[in-house]
Design a protein around this motif. Structure first.
Motif, PDB file in Angstrom:
ATOM      1  N   GLU A  42     -20.038  25.847 -31.573  1.00  0.00           N
ATOM      2  CA  GLU A  42     -20.605  24.673 -32.243  1.00  0.00           C
ATOM      3  C   GLU A  42     -21.354  25.105 -33.493  1.00  0.00           C
ATOM      4  O   GLU A  42     -21.785  26.256 -33.616  1.00  0.00           O
ATOM      5  N   GLY A  43     -21.549  24.170 -34.408  1.00  0.00           N
ATOM      6  CA  GLY A  43     -22.211  24.484 -35.660  1.00  0.00           C
ATOM      7  C   GLY A  43     -23.590  25.075 -35.493  1.00  0.00           C
ATOM      8  O   GLY A  43     -23.987  25.980 -36.236  1.00  0.00           O
ATOM      9  N   ARG A  44     -24.330  24.594 -34.496  1.00  0.00           N
ATOM     10  CA  ARG A  44     -25.699  25.106 -34.308  1.00  0.00           C
ATOM     11  C   ARG A  44     -25.712  26.566 -33.873  1.00  0.00           C
ATOM     12  O   ARG A  44     -26.728  27.242 -33.970  1.00  0.00           O
ATOM     13  N   CYS A  45     -24.589  27.054 -33.369  1.00  0.00           N
ATOM     14  CA  CYS A  45     -24.508  28.456 -32.944  1.00  0.00           C
ATOM     15  C   CYS A  45     -24.200  29.400 -34.098  1.00  0.00           C
ATOM     16  O   CYS A  45     -24.328  30.620 -33.961  1.00  0.00           O
ATOM     17  N   VAL A  46     -23.761  28.848 -35.228  1.00  0.00           N
ATOM     18  CA  VAL A  46     -23.317  29.679 -36.338  1.00  0.00           C
ATOM     19  C   VAL A  46     -24.517  30.169 -37.144  1.00  0.00           C
ATOM     20  O   VAL A  46     -25.315  29.385 -37.662  1.00  0.00           O
ATOM     21  N   GLY A  47     -24.646  31.489 -37.252  1.00  0.00           N
ATOM     22  CA  GLY A  47     -25.623  32.102 -38.138  1.00  0.00           C
ATOM     23  C   GLY A  47     -24.907  32.981 -39.139  1.00  0.00           C
ATOM     24  O   GLY A  47     -23.686  33.182 -39.057  1.00  0.00           O
ATOM     25  N   ALA A  48     -25.625  33.503 -40.096  1.00  0.00           N
ATOM     26  CA  ALA A  48     -25.012  34.412 -41.067  1.00  0.00           C
ATOM     27  C   ALA A  48     -24.636  35.712 -40.370  1.00  0.00           C
ATOM     28  O   ALA A  48     -25.506  36.408 -39.839  1.00  0.00           O
ATOM     29  N   TYR A  49     -23.335  36.023 -40.326  1.00  0.00           N
ATOM     30  CA  TYR A  49     -22.808  37.201 -39.617  1.00  0.00           C
ATOM     31  C   TYR A  49     -23.228  37.155 -38.136  1.00  0.00           C
ATOM     32  O   TYR A  49     -23.447  38.191 -37.517  1.00  0.00           O
ATOM     33  N   ASP A  50     -23.302  35.973 -37.568  1.00  0.00           N
ATOM     34  CA  ASP A  50     -23.805  35.795 -36.196  1.00  0.00           C
ATOM     35  C   ASP A  50     -23.031  34.666 -35.531  1.00  0.00           C
ATOM     36  O   ASP A  50     -23.191  33.498 -35.885  1.00  0.00           O
ATOM     37  N   CYS A  51     -22.163  35.010 -34.566  1.00  0.00           N
ATOM     38  CA  CYS A  51     -21.330  33.993 -33.914  1.00  0.00           C
ATOM     39  C   CYS A  51     -22.021  33.334 -32.720  1.00  0.00           C
ATOM     40  O   CYS A  51     -21.418  32.511 -32.044  1.00  0.00           O
TER      41      CYS A  51
ATOM     42  N   VAL B 294     -24.848  27.410 -47.097  1.00  0.00           N
ATOM     43  CA  VAL B 294     -23.602  27.976 -46.573  1.00  0.00           C
ATOM     44  C   VAL B 294     -23.966  29.103 -45.609  1.00  0.00           C
ATOM     45  O   VAL B 294     -24.594  30.092 -46.000  1.00  0.00           O
ATOM     46  N   ILE B 295     -23.576  28.948 -44.349  1.00  0.00           N
ATOM     47  CA  ILE B 295     -23.835  29.949 -43.318  1.00  0.00           C
ATOM     48  C   ILE B 295     -22.504  30.245 -42.642  1.00  0.00           C
ATOM     49  O   ILE B 295     -21.865  29.341 -42.102  1.00  0.00           O
ATOM     50  N   ALA B 296     -22.078  31.501 -42.677  1.00  0.00           N
ATOM     51  CA  ALA B 296     -20.730  31.840 -42.213  1.00  0.00           C
ATOM     52  C   ALA B 296     -20.752  33.012 -41.235  1.00  0.00           C
ATOM     53  O   ALA B 296     -21.576  33.909 -41.340  1.00  0.00           O
ATOM     54  N   THR B 297     -19.821  32.962 -40.292  1.00  0.00           N
ATOM     55  CA  THR B 297     -19.685  34.041 -39.311  1.00  0.00           C
ATOM     56  C   THR B 297     -18.211  34.315 -39.033  1.00  0.00           C
ATOM     57  O   THR B 297     -17.363  33.422 -39.129  1.00  0.00           O
ATOM     58  N   TRP B 298     -17.918  35.570 -38.694  1.00  0.00           N
ATOM     59  CA  TRP B 298     -16.600  35.948 -38.173  1.00  0.00           C
ATOM     60  C   TRP B 298     -16.432  35.296 -36.805  1.00  0.00           C
ATOM     61  O   TRP B 298     -17.374  35.225 -36.016  1.00  0.00           O
ATOM     62  N   VAL B 299     -15.215  34.805 -36.521  1.00  0.00           N
ATOM     63  CA  VAL B 299     -14.942  34.191 -35.223  1.00  0.00           C
ATOM     64  C   VAL B 299     -14.108  35.156 -34.382  1.00  0.00           C
ATOM     65  O   VAL B 299     -13.012  35.558 -34.807  1.00  0.00           O
ATOM     66  N   PRO B 300     -14.598  35.568 -33.197  1.00  0.00           N
ATOM     67  CA  PRO B 300     -13.777  36.404 -32.312  1.00  0.00           C
ATOM     68  C   PRO B 300     -12.395  35.792 -32.124  1.00  0.00           C
ATOM     69  O   PRO B 300     -12.254  34.565 -32.019  1.00  0.00           O
ATOM     70  N   ARG B 301     -11.383  36.634 -32.048  1.00  0.00           N
ATOM     71  CA  ARG B 301      -9.994  36.220 -32.216  1.00  0.00           C
ATOM     72  C   ARG B 301      -9.553  35.101 -31.264  1.00  0.00           C
ATOM     73  O   ARG B 301      -8.803  34.204 -31.663  1.00  0.00           O
TER      74      ARG B 301
ATOM     75  N   ARG C 161     -12.571  29.477 -29.847  1.00  0.00           N
ATOM     76  CA  ARG C 161     -12.184  28.259 -30.551  1.00  0.00           C
ATOM     77  C   ARG C 161     -13.438  27.541 -31.033  1.00  0.00           C
ATOM     78  O   ARG C 161     -14.525  27.742 -30.492  1.00  0.00           O
ATOM     79  N   CYS C 162     -13.269  26.691 -32.026  1.00  0.00           N
ATOM     80  CA  CYS C 162     -14.422  26.099 -32.704  1.00  0.00           C
ATOM     81  C   CYS C 162     -14.377  24.581 -32.680  1.00  0.00           C
ATOM     82  O   CYS C 162     -13.313  23.967 -32.859  1.00  0.00           O
ATOM     83  N   GLY C 163     -15.546  23.976 -32.461  1.00  0.00           N
ATOM     84  CA  GLY C 163     -15.666  22.521 -32.529  1.00  0.00           C
ATOM     85  C   GLY C 163     -15.708  22.047 -33.970  1.00  0.00           C
ATOM     86  O   GLY C 163     -15.807  22.852 -34.914  1.00  0.00           O
ATOM     87  N   ASN C 164     -15.641  20.741 -34.149  1.00  0.00           N
ATOM     88  CA  ASN C 164     -15.585  20.201 -35.510  1.00  0.00           C
ATOM     89  C   ASN C 164     -16.870  20.428 -36.301  1.00  0.00           C
ATOM     90  O   ASN C 164     -16.868  20.354 -37.533  1.00  0.00           O
ATOM     91  N   THR C 165     -17.995  20.720 -35.616  1.00  0.00           N
ATOM     92  CA  THR C 165     -19.231  21.034 -36.341  1.00  0.00           C
ATOM     93  C   THR C 165     -19.253  22.479 -36.830  1.00  0.00           C
ATOM     94  O   THR C 165     -20.198  22.886 -37.502  1.00  0.00           O
TER      95      THR C 165
ATOM     96  N   VAL D  51      -6.190  30.290 -48.523  1.00  0.00           N
ATOM     97  CA  VAL D  51      -7.176  30.007 -47.487  1.00  0.00           C
ATOM     98  C   VAL D  51      -6.979  28.574 -46.999  1.00  0.00           C
ATOM     99  O   VAL D  51      -6.830  27.650 -47.806  1.00  0.00           O
ATOM    100  N   VAL D  52      -6.983  28.394 -45.680  1.00  0.00           N
ATOM    101  CA  VAL D  52      -6.720  27.078 -45.084  1.00  0.00           C
ATOM    102  C   VAL D  52      -7.955  26.598 -44.330  1.00  0.00           C
ATOM    103  O   VAL D  52      -8.546  27.352 -43.548  1.00  0.00           O
ATOM    104  N   TYR D  53      -8.330  25.353 -44.577  1.00  0.00           N
ATOM    105  CA  TYR D  53      -9.460  24.724 -43.881  1.00  0.00           C
ATOM    106  C   TYR D  53      -8.949  24.041 -42.617  1.00  0.00           C
ATOM    107  O   TYR D  53      -7.957  23.308 -42.659  1.00  0.00           O
ATOM    108  N   ARG D  54      -9.644  24.272 -41.483  1.00  0.00           N
ATOM    109  CA  ARG D  54      -9.223  23.630 -40.229  1.00  0.00           C
ATOM    110  C   ARG D  54     -10.431  23.182 -39.425  1.00  0.00           C
ATOM    111  O   ARG D  54     -11.465  23.862 -39.400  1.00  0.00           O
ATOM    112  N   ARG D  55     -10.297  22.022 -38.795  1.00  0.00           N
ATOM    113  CA  ARG D  55     -11.240  21.560 -37.766  1.00  0.00           C
ATOM    114  C   ARG D  55     -10.467  21.636 -36.460  1.00  0.00           C
ATOM    115  O   ARG D  55      -9.519  20.876 -36.250  1.00  0.00           O
ATOM    116  N   GLU D  56     -10.878  22.530 -35.564  1.00  0.00           N
ATOM    117  CA  GLU D  56     -10.014  22.873 -34.438  1.00  0.00           C
ATOM    118  C   GLU D  56     -10.123  21.906 -33.266  1.00  0.00           C
ATOM    119  O   GLU D  56      -9.109  21.435 -32.746  1.00  0.00           O
ATOM    120  N   VAL D  57     -11.320  21.637 -32.786  1.00  0.00           N
ATOM    121  CA  VAL D  57     -11.492  20.783 -31.602  1.00  0.00           C
ATOM    122  C   VAL D  57     -12.543  19.730 -31.913  1.00  0.00           C
ATOM    123  O   VAL D  57     -13.679  20.064 -32.262  1.00  0.00           O
TER     124      VAL D  57
END
Length: 677
Positions: A443-452, A508-515, A518-522, A399-405
C-alpha cells in the motif's frame, strides 16, 4: 427582515413615528418579497423582536455590517453549506471586484451579473467600489444595472434587502432591486430569450459535487440540474453547446458555472471569479481550461491556501481569484501567483507566463502552474525543455505506468492478514497450512524512499487501520495489512506513494518492489525493461532535483499518471544510466528494507547480465550526492539553479527545509553534491 426594517427605520422613518412592535410588523409586511407565514400576534414576542432588531440595525447601515450579516446567514444555513455555497469574505469580495473593474471605464455604467449571487457579497463590494467619489445619480444607475440569480429564496431575499439598503439613500427602491435579482436555478435558466448579455460577471459559485444527496431539495432542483448538465443545448451564439465540456466523473456545480460564464458575457466583457484551485490543474477540467484560453484573455490567476481561515473548510483547501476579458483572440500571456494567504496578495508581484510556457509546463492538459518566484519558472523551463518525458522512449527505455490491484474493487483478489492463519518465511512472505504462498499487497503508506515496508500493520482495517513506523526493523518483523498470491515473472518495478502533496516533507517517494510482490492502487508502479534501468529510475525519482520539479506540477493530493506525464527523465548516456543505477543500489545497501533480491547485497541485480567488472558500492551520502548531480546536469541546470533547488528558505511552502529537519543525512548530501559540482 426585522434587521432590515430596523435599519431602514433608523435611516428614514425615525422622525415620523416611534419604534414599536407595531412599526416593526408593518415594515416586515411591507418589505417581504415572498409570502409570509402566519405571524404570531403575541405582543411580548414582537416587543422582544423589536428590541433585538434595533440592536442589530447597525448591520444594515455600513458595508462592513452588511458583509458580516451575509456571512452570518451562510454560517446559519444548512442548505448553503450542503451545496458548498460559501459566502465570500468581504476582503476577498473587495479584491475580486477591484481586479475585475480595474481596466474598465469607471464613468460608464456596465450591465453586471452574479449568477450565484447568494446574499450578495460580490455585488455589495462592487457598489462600495463604485460608490467612492461618484454622484448619487451615477450610483443609482450603477445599482440598477446589477443583476443576480439565486436558487435559495432566503439568500435571494437577503441579497435584495442588502442592496436596497445600500441604494436607498440615492433613491433605489426595494421593488427595483427585486426585479433584477431573480429566484431561479442559473444552470437550468434560459438566459438568452429577449435579454442582453452582460458586460461584467462576478461570481463565487457553489463548490459542491452533485454526487452527494441533500436533505433539503423540495423542488427537486438537484435532479433538474443533473439532467440539464447531461443534455447538450445551444447557449450563446458562436460558442460550443453549453455543458459539452464537463468531462467524465462526477457532475460538479462549480465546473458547470465555469462553462456557463462565456455564454453570458459580451465580447470585451470582464470576468471576476473565485473558484476552487482545481480550475487551474485538475485533469477533469482540461477541456474547460482549453476553452478559456481560447475564449478569454486571462489576465491573472492568484491561488490561495485557506490558512487564513476565510472559508469554513480545511486550511489546506486551495482556491483562486481569476480575472479575464471575454475575447475570441484568446490568452497570449497571463500572470500567476500561488500559495497566497491574505486577500491583498492579489496585488503582490505575479509571474508572467506566455502560451509557450503553458504548452511546455501544462502540456495537453493546459495546466496553469503554481509559481511563487521568478526563478521557479526559469528552472522549470530549463528542466522540461531538456529532459525526456517519462512515458516516451528515452534514456531509461520505455517506462510503463500500472495500477496493479484496486483496493476497493479488487477485494476478491486479496485477504486481510488477520483472516488467515499464516506462517512467516522471514522475508515478509507467508505460507498457509495447505502450503499456499502469499506475499504482501503493498500500500502507498508502506512506501518509503528505498524502503518497501516503511510502516507495519498493527490492527484494524481500511481507513481505520492502525500502523506503526518500522524504524530499523528488518522485513522479518514487518506485517502487511493485506496478503495476496504472488505472480511469477513480473518485470522490474518501482512503486510510488500515490497520496502526497507538494507541501509535504517529500512529494515523490519511490521504492524497489520485490519481484513477486504486488501493489495496490495507492502504490502505483513504473515498470522497466531491465533491472539496471529500474534502479536508475529509482535513484532519479528519489533525488531532490526530480522532486523539486514534481512539487511544481503536483497541486492536488495524488501523484497520479496525469501528474507523472508532465515529468521528465534527465538526459543520461549509457555511462550515466549505469552510474545512476549503481548509486541507487549503493543507497539501497544502507537501508534495512530496500527489498533487494537474493544475492542483491553482494552485487547489483544486473551484474550477471553484463560483461563489466563489478564496482564497489559507494558510501550512501556520496551515492545520493552523485545522483543529485547526475540529475541536475541531465536536466540542464547550472550550479546557481541547483542551489535554488536546495534552498532552505522557510517561507517557501514547497521548500525542502522540512526534509532537512527530519533527515540527519539530507544536508550532508546537499553539501557534497554542491562541493562535487
Amino acid at each position: 427582515m426585522t434587521i432590515a426594517s430596523a435599519a431602514h427605520y433608523e435611516s428614514k422613518d425615525r422622525r415620523k413615528s416611534a419604534w414599536s412592535p407595531a412599526t416593526l410588523r408593518s415594515l416586515v409586511e411591507q418589505f417581504a418579497l415572498a409570502p409570509l407565514p402566519e405571524l404570531d400576534p403575541d405582543e411580548r414576542l414582537w416587543q422582544r423582536l423589536a428590541e433585538l432588531a434595533k440592536d442589530g440595525a447597525h448591520l444594515g447601515q455600513s458595508p462592513e455590517g452588511m458583509h458580516s450579516w451575509a456571512a452570518a446567514y451562510q454560517r446559519a444555513s444548512a442548505t448553503q453549506k450542503a451545496m458548498g455555497a460559501y459566502a465570500t469574505h468581504n476582503a476577498f469580495a473587495s479584491a475580486l471586484a477591484r481586479i475585475t473593474f480595474e481596466p474598465l471605464d469607471k464613468h460608464r455604467i456596465h450591465r453586471m451579473v452574479d449568477p450565484s449571487v447568494g446574499a450578495g457579497n460580490l455585488l455589495l463590494a462592487a457598489i462600495e467600489l463604485y460608490g467612492r467619489g461618484s454622484t448619487d445619480a451615477h450610483l443609482k444607475k450603477f445599482i440598477l444595472s446589477l443583476h443576480g440569480v439565486e436558487l435559495d429564496p432566503r439568500a435571494r431575499e437577503l441579497c435584495c434587502l442588502l442592496i436596497w439598503l445600500m441604494g436607498a439613500p440615492v433613491g433605489v427602491t426595494l421593488k427595483q432591486v427585486a426585479k433584477n435579482i431573480h429566484h431561479a436555478n442559473a444552470l437550468t435558466l434560459d438566459w438568452w430569450s429577449g435579454q442582453d448579455l452582460y458586460e461584467v460577471l462576478l461570481m463565487n459559485p457553489p463548490w459542491e459535487s452533485l454526487r452527494h444527496s441533500v436533505e433539503e431539495d423540495p423542488d427537486g432542483e438537484r435532479a433538474l440540474t443533473v439532467a440539464r448538465l447531461s443534455t447538450l443545448a445551444v447557449g450563446a451564439h458562436g460558442l460550443p453547446p453549453l455543458f459539452s465540456a464537463q468531462g467524465g466523473g462526477d457532475k460538479n456545480l462549480f465546473k458547470a458555472f465555469v462553462e456557463l460564464v462565456p455564454h453570458l458575457l459580451v465580447q470585451g466583457g470582464r470576468l471576476g471569479a473565485l473558484v476552487p484551485a482545481a480550475f487551474a490543474s485538475d485533469a477533469g477540467l482540461t477541456e474547460l481550461r482549453e476553452r478559456y484560453f481560447q475564449q478569454f484573455e486571462i489576465a491573472r490567476w492568484t491561488s490561495f491556501e485557506n490558512r487564513g481561515g476565510y472559508f469554513p473548510i480545511d486550511s489546506r483547501y486551495k482556491f483562486g481569484l481569476l480575472a479575464a476579458t471575454r475575447s475570441d483572440v484568446g490568452t497570449r500571456q497571463l500572470s500567476v501567483r500561488s500559495f497566497a494567504v491574505e486577500p491583498d496578495e492579489v496585488d503582490a508581484p505575479h509571474i508572467s507566463l506566455d502560451r509557450e510556457d503553458i504548452r511546455l509546463i501544462g502540456r495537453r492538459y493546459h495546466i496553469i502552474p503554481e509559481l511563487f518566484q521568478e526563478r521557479e519558472l526559469e528552472i522549470l523551463r530549463t528542466a522540461l525543455r531538456t529532459g525526456s518525458p517519462l512515458f516516451e522512449q528515452g534514456p531509461l527505455g520505455r517506462v510503463v505506468y500500472r495500477r496493479e490491484v484496486d483496493l476497493s474493487l479488487g477485494k476478491a483478489q486479496f485477504h486481510h492478514i488477520a483472516s488467515k492463519k499464516l506462517q512467516s518465511y522471514g522475508d515478509a512472505t507467508f505460507i498457509d497450512a495447505r502450503g499456499q504462498r502469499f506475499v504482501p499487497l503493498l500500500e502507498g503508506r508502506c512506501v518509503g524512499a528505498y524502503d518497501c515496508f516503511q510502516k507495519t500493520w498493527v490492527s484494524g482495517s481500511g481507513r481505520t487501520a492502525v500502523w506503526r513506523e518500522n524504524a530499523d526493523q528488518p522485513l522479518s518483523q514487518c506485517s502487511p495489512q493485506y496478503v495476496i498470491s504472488p505472480l511469477p515473472d513480473l518485470p522490474p518495478r518501482v512503486a510510488l506513494c500515490d497520496v502526497t502533496a507538494s507541501t509535504n516533507t517529500r512529494t515523490v517517494i519511490a521504492t524497489w518492489v520485490p519481484r513477486t510482490w504486488r501493489c495496490g492502487n495507492t502504490a502505483p508502479v513504473l515498470q522497466y525493461e531491465s533491472d539496471m534501468l529500474a534502479f536508475a529510475g529509482l535513484g532519479v525519482m528519489n533525488t531532490l532535483v526530480f522532486d523539486w520539479v514534481a512539487r511544481r506540477l503536483a497541486s492536488g493530493l495524488h501523484l497520479n499518471k496525469f501528474i507523472l506525464e508532465g515529468l521528465v527523465w534527465p538526459q543520461l548516456d549509457t555511462e550515466g544510466v549505469t552510474a545512476a543505477a549503481h548509486a541507487a543500489w549503493s543507497v539501497c545497501l544502507s537501508k534495512p528494507r530496500a527489498g533487494l533480491p537474493e544475492g542483491g547485497a553482494a552485487s547489483p541485480p544486473w551484474q550477471a547480465s553484463t560483461s563489466s567488472k563489478p564496482r564497489r558500492a559507494l558510501q550512501p551520502v556520496a551515492a545520493a550526492a552523485s545522483l543529485e548531480v547526475l540529475v541536475a546536469k541531465g536536466l540542464g541546470l547550472n550550479r546557481a539553479q541547483l542551489e535554488a533547488v536546495f534552498d532552505e528558505d522557510r517561507s517557501d511552502r514547497r521548500g525542502f527545509w522540512r526534509y532537512y529537519d527530519s533527515d540527519s543525512q539530507a544536508r550532508r548530501v546537499v553539501e557534497k553534491a554542491l562541493s562535487s559540482w
